[in-house]
Design a protein around this motif. Sequence first.
Motif, PDB file in Angstrom:
ATOM      1  N   GLN A  74      23.057  32.453  -4.083  1.00  0.00           N
ATOM      2  CA  GLN A  74      23.161  32.194  -5.514  1.00  0.00           C
ATOM      3  C   GLN A  74      23.147  30.706  -5.846  1.00  0.00           C
ATOM      4  O   GLN A  74      22.770  30.310  -6.950  1.00  0.00           O
ATOM      5  N   ASP A  75      23.585  29.856  -4.913  1.00  0.00           N
ATOM      6  CA  ASP A  75      23.628  28.417  -5.165  1.00  0.00           C
ATOM      7  C   ASP A  75      22.349  27.694  -4.741  1.00  0.00           C
ATOM      8  O   ASP A  75      22.274  26.470  -4.834  1.00  0.00           O
ATOM      9  N   VAL A  76      21.376  28.446  -4.256  1.00  0.00           N
ATOM     10  CA  VAL A  76      20.091  27.838  -3.891  1.00  0.00           C
ATOM     11  C   VAL A  76      19.287  27.644  -5.167  1.00  0.00           C
ATOM     12  O   VAL A  76      18.998  28.606  -5.876  1.00  0.00           O
ATOM     13  N   ARG A  77      18.926  26.383  -5.466  1.00  0.00           N
ATOM     14  CA  ARG A  77      18.356  26.037  -6.770  1.00  0.00           C
ATOM     15  C   ARG A  77      16.865  25.743  -6.658  1.00  0.00           C
ATOM     16  O   ARG A  77      16.439  24.920  -5.835  1.00  0.00           O
ATOM     17  N   LEU A  78      16.063  26.411  -7.492  1.00  0.00           N
ATOM     18  CA  LEU A  78      14.619  26.165  -7.518  1.00  0.00           C
ATOM     19  C   LEU A  78      14.347  24.812  -8.163  1.00  0.00           C
ATOM     20  O   LEU A  78      14.817  24.534  -9.263  1.00  0.00           O
ATOM     21  N   ILE A  79      13.550  23.970  -7.484  1.00  0.00           N
ATOM     22  CA  ILE A  79      13.226  22.635  -7.974  1.00  0.00           C
ATOM     23  C   ILE A  79      11.813  22.578  -8.535  1.00  0.00           C
ATOM     24  O   ILE A  79      11.540  21.915  -9.531  1.00  0.00           O
ATOM     25  N   ILE A 121       9.856  25.028  -3.889  1.00  0.00           N
ATOM     26  CA  ILE A 121      10.844  24.332  -3.064  1.00  0.00           C
ATOM     27  C   ILE A 121      12.216  24.498  -3.720  1.00  0.00           C
ATOM     28  O   ILE A 121      12.340  24.496  -4.939  1.00  0.00           O
ATOM     29  N   PHE A 122      13.219  24.632  -2.862  1.00  0.00           N
ATOM     30  CA  PHE A 122      14.592  24.843  -3.310  1.00  0.00           C
ATOM     31  C   PHE A 122      15.490  23.760  -2.717  1.00  0.00           C
ATOM     32  O   PHE A 122      15.197  23.215  -1.644  1.00  0.00           O
ATOM     33  N   LEU A 123      16.582  23.467  -3.390  1.00  0.00           N
ATOM     34  CA  LEU A 123      17.636  22.623  -2.848  1.00  0.00           C
ATOM     35  C   LEU A 123      18.908  23.454  -2.740  1.00  0.00           C
ATOM     36  O   LEU A 123      19.191  24.278  -3.608  1.00  0.00           O
ATOM     37  N   TYR A 124      19.656  23.246  -1.649  1.00  0.00           N
ATOM     38  CA  TYR A 124      20.951  23.919  -1.538  1.00  0.00           C
ATOM     39  C   TYR A 124      21.968  22.954  -0.945  1.00  0.00           C
ATOM     40  O   TYR A 124      21.631  22.025  -0.211  1.00  0.00           O
ATOM     41  N   THR A 125      23.228  23.172  -1.285  1.00  0.00           N
ATOM     42  CA  THR A 125      24.300  22.261  -0.886  1.00  0.00           C
ATOM     43  C   THR A 125      24.997  22.774   0.369  1.00  0.00           C
ATOM     44  O   THR A 125      24.669  23.844   0.909  1.00  0.00           O
ATOM     45  N   GLU A 126      25.983  22.012   0.794  1.00  0.00           N
ATOM     46  CA  GLU A 126      26.751  22.391   1.985  1.00  0.00           C
ATOM     47  C   GLU A 126      27.573  23.652   1.767  1.00  0.00           C
ATOM     48  O   GLU A 126      28.057  24.260   2.727  1.00  0.00           O
ATOM     49  N   LYS A 127      27.723  24.062   0.498  1.00  0.00           N
ATOM     50  CA  LYS A 127      28.435  25.313   0.214  1.00  0.00           C
ATOM     51  C   LYS A 127      27.673  26.521   0.745  1.00  0.00           C
ATOM     52  O   LYS A 127      28.258  27.574   0.999  1.00  0.00           O
ATOM     53  N   THR A 128      26.372  26.365   0.859  1.00  0.00           N
ATOM     54  CA  THR A 128      25.526  27.448   1.377  1.00  0.00           C
ATOM     55  C   THR A 128      25.119  27.112   2.801  1.00  0.00           C
ATOM     56  O   THR A 128      24.503  26.077   3.052  1.00  0.00           O
TER      57      THR A 128
END
Length: 377
Positions: free
Chosen positions: A15-20, A108-115
């Motif tokens: 859910q925290d993976v964000r489409l860029i 392309i997606f960006l994701y944080t250390e939470k994922t």
Amino acid sequence: MSLTVGDTCNLPRLQDVRLIAGENGLGKIIKAVGILDYEIGGCIKTVFREGDFLVTSLYPIREEQHRLIEVIDELVEIRVCGLAIKNIYFKDISQEVIDYCNQNDFPIFLYTEKTYTENIIYDIIKALKDDEDNLYLSSKVHGLLSANLSENMVRRVALEINSSFHENIFVVYMKCNEDPKYIISTINNGPARDLHSTALLVENGVLLIISREEESINITEFLSRGGMNSGDYVIGTSSGMKLLSKLDEAIKEAMYAGRTAEAYGCDYINFNNIGINKVIVPMLENEWLKKYYNSMIMPLMDYDKRHETDLVKTACIYVNNEGDINKTAKELFQHGNTIRYRIKKIKGLLHIESDTSGFYEQLAFMVRVYMIMNNKI
């Protein structure tokens, strides 16, 4: 059913993976998932292939962030379907890269250390496995629907679909605007899953086979437990609990009821309540029925097209009002004589006054077929 890049956005732990960028490429099919790391700088084209979805931190080019567009250019060339970047080294993506990905429909997606990277890989692999399983199970259902199997064989196929099925089964067929894969995953893998029941994709709808030791079921309770409110779906159900050896019959009943509910704009309908559609819906692919139907509907449709009239619509409302001229006129905001004129015109176009079956009887049959075929009310 195939897993798309866009489907990954609905996976529980993504859910925290964000489409860029690259939104227009979300429909691309994922064939495999992998990690992009040491391959950067020489062997991308020899390691990866079309349909791969890659996860990376871009560690090898952390000090040369301008090289990202070169990497993506290679991935686009071999038709990798998408890239998820952990934002340890790349906190932001340059506008140049975003524009390039948009132009090439490369998500392309960006994701944080939470994922966790491991969760992304595991969840996609599991989704691919579920997708493969569903394709296999759907083929089993198609076999049940197309072949005339003995009861023993039906029971055997049923246990291949789910070896934990009890002897009593109830079938639900439903459609909604929600992604059917999400519904199937919720039913089969969610916290309220029932090991003795199975959901799968059949003809763009969700087929839910529920089994019980007892001979009764509260379908509303079952759906709500899985987070599904019956009012959000178009649902058709089998006539009641049946033996496992009658699974083919139960599936057909649920699907016939579902198609009737869709045509009549109902939220829910049981096979017992679809009337003459018990006969019409199973026959829709019959060549004789198609020929008869076309001989009835085409003269009316052609006349409507040439003269900009509403004979087909009038016929439908006339039949829905059981041949009541006054109710039909009121619904169409017309005078009763106008409706009488239109019905007379329909009689003349169809040339069936001298047939052994009466005019209204044949018109009503044609309208029922038309409504089912075109999902018209």
